[in-house]
Write a protein that holds these residues in place. Structure first.
Motif, PDB file in Angstrom:
ATOM      1  N   VAL A 241     117.513  16.410  32.656  1.00  0.00           N
ATOM      2  CA  VAL A 241     117.371  16.076  34.066  1.00  0.00           C
ATOM      3  C   VAL A 241     118.563  15.252  34.540  1.00  0.00           C
ATOM      4  O   VAL A 241     119.114  14.428  33.798  1.00  0.00           O
ATOM      5  N   ASP A 242     118.994  15.496  35.773  1.00  0.00           N
ATOM      6  CA  ASP A 242     120.084  14.750  36.390  1.00  0.00           C
ATOM      7  C   ASP A 242     119.665  14.258  37.773  1.00  0.00           C
ATOM      8  O   ASP A 242     118.846  14.885  38.447  1.00  0.00           O
ATOM      9  N   ARG A 243     120.255  13.150  38.160  1.00  0.00           N
ATOM     10  CA  ARG A 243     120.061  12.623  39.521  1.00  0.00           C
ATOM     11  C   ARG A 243     121.132  13.256  40.397  1.00  0.00           C
ATOM     12  O   ARG A 243     122.326  13.020  40.204  1.00  0.00           O
ATOM     13  N   VAL A 244     120.697  14.062  41.358  1.00  0.00           N
ATOM     14  CA  VAL A 244     121.604  14.957  42.082  1.00  0.00           C
ATOM     15  C   VAL A 244     121.525  14.715  43.584  1.00  0.00           C
ATOM     16  O   VAL A 244     120.458  14.465  44.137  1.00  0.00           O
TER      17      VAL A 244
ATOM     18  N   THR B 232     107.424  15.666  32.722  1.00  0.00           N
ATOM     19  CA  THR B 232     107.685  17.112  32.739  1.00  0.00           C
ATOM     20  C   THR B 232     109.161  17.429  32.582  1.00  0.00           C
ATOM     21  O   THR B 232     109.525  18.599  32.424  1.00  0.00           O
ATOM     22  N   PHE B 233     110.023  16.413  32.650  1.00  0.00           N
ATOM     23  CA  PHE B 233     111.460  16.638  32.535  1.00  0.00           C
ATOM     24  C   PHE B 233     111.948  16.362  31.111  1.00  0.00           C
ATOM     25  O   PHE B 233     111.376  15.550  30.378  1.00  0.00           O
ATOM     26  N   ARG B 234     113.010  17.036  30.767  1.00  0.00           N
ATOM     27  CA  ARG B 234     113.731  16.717  29.533  1.00  0.00           C
ATOM     28  C   ARG B 234     114.542  15.447  29.788  1.00  0.00           C
ATOM     29  O   ARG B 234     115.384  15.408  30.687  1.00  0.00           O
ATOM     30  N   LYS B 235     114.311  14.405  28.999  1.00  0.00           N
ATOM     31  CA  LYS B 235     114.845  13.077  29.311  1.00  0.00           C
ATOM     32  C   LYS B 235     116.368  13.026  29.275  1.00  0.00           C
ATOM     33  O   LYS B 235     117.019  13.707  28.486  1.00  0.00           O
TER      34      LYS B 235
ATOM     35  N   SER C 203     116.277  19.652  37.311  1.00  0.00           N
ATOM     36  CA  SER C 203     116.345  20.252  35.986  1.00  0.00           C
ATOM     37  C   SER C 203     116.120  21.749  36.134  1.00  0.00           C
ATOM     38  O   SER C 203     115.025  22.184  36.494  1.00  0.00           O
ATOM     39  N   MET C 204     117.172  22.510  35.914  1.00  0.00           N
ATOM     40  CA  MET C 204     117.086  23.956  35.984  1.00  0.00           C
ATOM     41  C   MET C 204     117.105  24.547  34.575  1.00  0.00           C
ATOM     42  O   MET C 204     117.453  23.869  33.610  1.00  0.00           O
TER      43      MET C 204
END
Length: 512
Positions: free
Chosen positions: A394-397, A359-362, A383-384
């Motif tokens: 998407v980022d690891r936050v 579901t995320f943009r890679k 992912s906003m």
């Protein structure tokens, strides 16, 4: 969204700070990037998912605080009692202070304007709805009725509308149901067969609902949705917190209640189009309960509400453990996403990890599915929606620390918040005005006025007729009128008490 490493993340206009990350796309090792939720896109809905203990509650609180600071009202259900801490300033936990330092922000304790609500009236202002407002679809869901029983309930609502019978609480619904059953032959030609077995099944389910405390929810004064959309004197949005720890013991009541609130917002609020920030953000915790065993018609209704309510200025954020808990038709409408850790111990867990990753943009810097399984506490994949409405990579936050307390509050602190609320006099005292129950009771009164106490009233009515006469033209003295009125009242009281004693004997003391 700005990606400058030297930017100040505090107070960025039109944005809520979600967190920060160190190694992301197109940056050298150690570069910091902040991640924000754009307020103008806050009504595009969202999802907070992850296994228990991964940090969903903290992420929810961070967003709730951000929306409140921006002047947006918030509604959330406090399932475990942890979110009540929004009403109290944070206590500078070492882990949060360290997290703030790690992402380059100052930790500043704060408290937020909070109103507590409670279906049972124990930990907040009483929340009520009328049976008519709930409607046959949601009442059927609440009672877990089959298609045939739901059809009978629809007839009851239709007859009530036609005959001007107000359905406010459960005794009104019981009275209307009995009225339709007693006159089934009259309604059959117009509405179809009304099976006694279906009526009996509905009555039994109403009894089960009452034993679960569901009767506390129905009645007046009913909740005015506008009371949820308020600001304090400083312009911050009020955070409406529903005490749901006891309510969760009846999951169907919990899910149906929140769905009713969502539908009321949809039906009540005017169209406003795109705003610079939402008017209200609605967090739906334990979202899987909403979709569990839901009939197709209800799922379609939920999908429609979620799709269209954004134009009313309302954002809906589902909070659940597994993204698979949310149907694809709804999941596809959730633009702002925070995914905490998932553990892949079973084939279904592995499927959930893959589904969440897809579901995320890679992000070319890491494998999304692998990252989901190795996120630490306080970490999430974020992912906003970007400024143009497209999902960001998407980022690891590392999620920002909340400013208010994370955790429960004391009874004394809750009482202080409730005393400061302006809603005590409006919702805490029940109102029982004339409605279907009283109307149908009045119709049962005989021409001589003796009925109303069932068989006891009929017997005493005969005695009254003998004593005082019932022939036309005979006038009673004032003393005779007073005596007859007193005997009628006694008959109704006696009939009711005897009937209640018989019912207690049959049901083992459940009826009160």
């Amino acid at each position: 969204m700005s990606d400058k490493t030297n930017e100040s993340p505090n107070g960025v206009p039109g944005k809520i700070l979600v967190g920060a990350t160190d190694g992301t796309r197109a940056r050298g090792a150690g570069a910091r990037a902040y991640r924000y939720l754009t307020l103008a896109l806050g009504n595009r809905h969202g999802l907070i998912a992850g296994a228990t203990g991964g940090g969903k509650t903290v992420s929810l609180q961070v967003l709730a605080e951000g929306f409140s600071n921006a002047g947006t009202a918030v509604f959330l259900a406090d399932v475990k009692g942890d979110l009540a801490g929004l009403s109290q300033p944070g206590d500078a936990k070492p882990a949060f202070v360290q997290r703030a330092a790690d992402i380059g922000v100052d930790y500043a304790p704060d408290r937020f304007p909070v109103v507590f609500w409670d279906v049972f009236g124990e930990q907040g202002h009483r929340v009520r709805a009328t049976v008519s407002e709930m409607g046959p679809l949601l009442v059927s869901r609440l009672l877990n009725l089959n298609d045939t029983q739901e059809g009978v309930l629809n007839i009851v609502f239709k007859v009530a509308d036609e005959q001007g019978l107000l359905l406010l609480d459960l005794k009104d619904l019981r009275a209307a149901l009995a009225h339709v059953a007693e006159n089934a032959s009259e309604f059959k030609t117009k509405y179809g067969n009304i099976a006694p077995a279906s009526v009996g099944a509905i009555q039994r389910q109403l009894l089960v609902l009452e034993t679960q405390g569901g009767d506390s929810f129905f009645g007046e004064p009913a909740l005015a949705i506008d009371d949820f959309i308020r600001k304090d004197r400083d312009g911050r949005g009020v955070v409406n917190i529903l005490a749901a720890d006891r309510l969760m013991r009846s999951p169907r009541l919990y899910a149906t209640f929140l769905l009713w609130m969502l539908s009321q917002l949809f039906e009540t609020l005017p169209e406003v189009g795109d705003l610079d920030r939402p008017k209200l953000v609605f967090f739906f915790d334990e979202a899987h309960l909403l979709f569990e065993d839901a009939p197709k018609a209800l799922l379609q209704a939920i999908e429609q509400v979620v799709r269209l309510i954004r134009s009313k200025g309302v954002g809906v954020y589902f909070v659940t453990q597994n993204p698979l808990d949310v149907p694809d038709t709804v999941l596809g409408q959730l633009g702002n996403r925070i995914q905490h850790a998932l553990r892949a111990f079973t084939p279904r867990d592995q499927k959930a990890v893959r589904a969440a990753a897809e579901t995320f943009r890679k992000n070319p810097s890491f494998d999304t599915a692998d990252a989901i399984m190795h996120l630490g506490v306080g970490e999430a994949l974020v992912s906003m929606l970007g400024d143009k409405g497209a999902p960001e990579i998407v980022d690891r936050v590392l999620i920002a620390p909340p400013a208010a307390r994370v955790g429960p509050i004391t009874p004394e602190e809750r009482a202080d918040v409730m005393r400061a609320s302006s809603f005590g006099g409006k919702y805490d005292t029940p109102v029982d005005r004339e409605s279907a129950y009283e109307t149908l009771q009045g119709r049962a009164v005989g021409k001589d006025g003796a009925a109303g106490g069932g068989w006891m009233g009929t017997i005493v009515g005969g005695v009254l007729g003998t004593l005082f006469g019932s022939k036309k033209g005979k006038r009673l003295s004032p003393a005779e009128i007073a005596l007859r009125s007193a005997m009628q009242s006694a008959a109704r009281s006696a009939g009711t008490q005897i009937a209640k004693q018989i019912l207690r004997g049959v049901l083992g003391g459940i009826s009160k």
